[in-house]
Design a protein around this motif. Structure first.
Motif, mmCIF file in Angstrom:
data_model
loop_
_atom_site.group_PDB
_atom_site.id
_atom_site.type_symbol
_atom_site.label_atom_id
_atom_site.label_comp_id
_atom_site.label_asym_id
_atom_site.label_seq_id
_atom_site.Cartn_x
_atom_site.Cartn_y
_atom_site.Cartn_z
ATOM 1 N N LYS A 140 0.774 -1.250 0.068
ATOM 2 C CA LYS A 140 0.056 0.072 -0.096
ATOM 3 C C LYS A 140 0.862 1.341 -0.135
ATOM 4 O O LYS A 140 0.710 2.201 -0.648
ATOM 5 N N GLU A 141 1.818 1.417 0.873
ATOM 6 C CA GLU A 141 2.857 2.349 0.743
ATOM 7 C C GLU A 141 3.425 2.590 -0.436
ATOM 8 O O GLU A 141 3.667 3.611 -0.913
ATOM 9 N N ALA A 142 4.093 1.561 -1.144
ATOM 10 C CA ALA A 142 4.623 1.598 -2.409
ATOM 11 C C ALA A 142 3.561 2.065 -3.490
ATOM 12 O O ALA A 142 3.972 2.857 -4.258
ATOM 13 N N MET A 143 2.267 1.707 -3.381
ATOM 14 C CA MET A 143 1.496 2.400 -4.336
ATOM 15 C C MET A 143 1.129 3.949 -3.964
ATOM 16 O O MET A 143 1.090 4.700 -5.000
ATOM 17 N N GLU A 144 1.019 4.265 -2.661
ATOM 18 C CA GLU A 144 0.856 5.728 -2.353
ATOM 19 C C GLU A 144 1.854 6.400 -2.758
ATOM 20 O O GLU A 144 1.847 7.646 -3.531
ATOM 21 N N LEU A 145 3.176 6.022 -3.059
ATOM 22 C CA LEU A 145 4.314 6.686 -3.344
ATOM 23 C C LEU A 145 4.357 6.581 -4.971
ATOM 24 O O LEU A 145 5.377 7.188 -5.506
ATOM 25 N N GLY A 146 3.630 6.010 -5.645
ATOM 26 C CA GLY A 146 3.676 5.753 -7.013
ATOM 27 C C GLY A 146 4.809 4.750 -7.579
ATOM 28 O O GLY A 146 5.339 5.115 -8.838
ATOM 29 N N LEU A 147 5.242 4.018 -6.808
ATOM 30 C CA LEU A 147 6.362 3.147 -7.154
ATOM 31 C C LEU A 147 5.914 1.889 -7.768
ATOM 32 O O LEU A 147 6.598 1.455 -8.748
ATOM 33 N N ILE A 148 4.674 1.248 -7.745
ATOM 34 C CA ILE A 148 3.986 0.506 -8.385
ATOM 35 C C ILE A 148 2.459 0.911 -8.735
ATOM 36 O O ILE A 148 1.934 1.581 -7.807
ATOM 37 N N PRO A 149 1.936 0.345 -9.941
ATOM 38 C CA PRO A 149 0.708 1.065 -10.316
ATOM 39 C C PRO A 149 -0.395 0.186 -9.196
ATOM 40 O O PRO A 149 -1.487 0.871 -9.200
ATOM 41 N N SER A 150 0.014 -1.169 -9.027
ATOM 42 C CA SER A 150 -0.995 -1.698 -8.231
ATOM 43 C C SER A 150 -0.488 -3.146 -7.888
ATOM 44 O O SER A 150 0.553 -3.416 -8.113
ATOM 45 N N PHE A 151 -1.174 -3.846 -6.819
ATOM 46 C CA PHE A 151 -0.908 -5.230 -6.396
ATOM 47 C C PHE A 151 -2.082 -5.958 -6.067
ATOM 48 O O PHE A 151 -3.103 -5.375 -5.665
ATOM 49 N N ALA B 235 8.244 -10.680 -1.677
ATOM 50 C CA ALA B 235 7.393 -9.574 -1.846
ATOM 51 C C ALA B 235 7.822 -8.803 -0.836
ATOM 52 O O ALA B 235 8.143 -7.424 -1.047
ATOM 53 N N TYR B 236 7.894 -9.076 0.413
ATOM 54 C CA TYR B 236 8.518 -7.993 1.673
ATOM 55 C C TYR B 236 9.732 -7.641 1.086
ATOM 56 O O TYR B 236 10.146 -6.348 1.129
ATOM 57 N N LEU B 237 10.893 -8.332 0.521
ATOM 58 C CA LEU B 237 12.162 -7.674 0.498
ATOM 59 C C LEU B 237 12.075 -6.778 -0.724
ATOM 60 O O LEU B 237 12.780 -5.746 -0.886
ATOM 61 N N HIS B 238 11.315 -7.170 -1.859
ATOM 62 C CA HIS B 238 11.209 -6.371 -2.972
ATOM 63 C C HIS B 238 10.625 -5.032 -2.753
ATOM 64 O O HIS B 238 11.091 -4.157 -3.249
ATOM 65 N N LEU B 239 9.239 -5.049 -2.020
ATOM 66 C CA LEU B 239 8.749 -3.676 -1.737
ATOM 67 C C LEU B 239 9.472 -2.981 -0.723
ATOM 68 O O LEU B 239 9.602 -1.668 -0.833
ATOM 69 N N LYS B 240 10.002 -3.660 0.281
ATOM 70 C CA LYS B 240 11.099 -2.730 1.067
ATOM 71 C C LYS B 240 12.183 -2.117 0.303
ATOM 72 O O LYS B 240 12.417 -0.979 0.612
ATOM 73 N N LYS B 241 12.759 -2.928 -0.607
ATOM 74 C CA LYS B 241 13.920 -2.030 -1.282
ATOM 75 C C LYS B 241 13.186 -1.146 -2.124
ATOM 76 O O LYS B 241 13.997 0.056 -2.214
ATOM 77 N N LEU B 242 12.238 -1.115 -2.850
ATOM 78 C CA LEU B 242 11.443 -0.053 -3.574
ATOM 79 C C LEU B 242 11.394 1.077 -2.764
ATOM 80 O O LEU B 242 11.758 2.238 -3.099
ATOM 81 N N VAL B 243 10.694 0.802 -1.495
ATOM 82 C CA VAL B 243 10.215 2.002 -0.786
ATOM 83 C C VAL B 243 11.561 2.635 -0.103
ATOM 84 O O VAL B 243 11.767 3.785 0.085
ATOM 85 N N LYS B 244 12.527 1.994 0.387
ATOM 86 C CA LYS B 244 13.887 2.413 0.809
ATOM 87 C C LYS B 244 14.621 3.202 -0.268
ATOM 88 O O LYS B 244 15.215 4.448 0.058
ATOM 89 N N GLU B 245 14.547 2.833 -1.439
ATOM 90 C CA GLU B 245 15.322 3.701 -2.673
ATOM 91 C C GLU B 245 14.632 4.648 -2.929
ATOM 92 O O GLU B 245 15.192 5.762 -3.268
ATOM 93 N N SER B 246 13.311 4.794 -2.802
ATOM 94 C CA SER B 246 12.716 5.911 -3.241
ATOM 95 C C SER B 246 12.826 7.022 -1.966
ATOM 96 O O SER B 246 12.799 8.245 -2.176
ATOM 97 N N GLN B 247 13.074 6.610 -0.817
ATOM 98 C CA GLN B 247 13.431 7.792 0.196
ATOM 99 C C GLN B 247 14.775 8.129 0.429
ATOM 100 O O GLN B 247 15.122 8.890 1.229
ATOM 101 N N ALA B 248 15.671 7.495 -0.404
ATOM 102 C CA ALA B 248 17.312 7.812 -0.597
ATOM 103 C C ALA B 248 17.349 9.208 -1.335
ATOM 104 O O ALA B 248 16.776 9.795 -2.116
#
Length: 72
Positions: free
Chosen positions: A21-32, A59-72
């Motif tokens: 949900k966080e990744a969607m809100e940040l626009g990192l993924i279109p849906s899941f 999925a946890y590792l993939h999404l965590k990486k996406l979110v972390k990279e977007s905040q860097a």
């Protein structure tokens, strides 16, 4: 860096859902999508070329990486 400890499978699955949900809100993924099975959840996250379904751990590792990279 804080580490997340999971006490059971359901904790992991719920945290993965929050990250999705966080990744969607940040626009990192279109849906899941989450496929619920009696023993495990399956997370389907669209990629650029194909839909990929992941175990909760993947999925946890993939999404965590996406979110972390977007905040860097």
């Amino acid at each position: 860096m804080s580490e997340t400890n999971f006490h059971n499978q359901l904790d992991l699955e719920e945290e993965t859902e929050k990250l999705g949900k966080e990744a969607m809100e940040l626009g990192l993924i279109p849906s899941f999508a989450i496929r619920y099975y009696p023993d495990v959840w399956q997370f389907c996250i669209p990629a650029e070329k194909a839909n990929d379904c992941f175990t909760p751990e993947e999925a946890y590792l993939h999404l965590k990486k996406l979110v972390k990279e977007s905040q860097a």
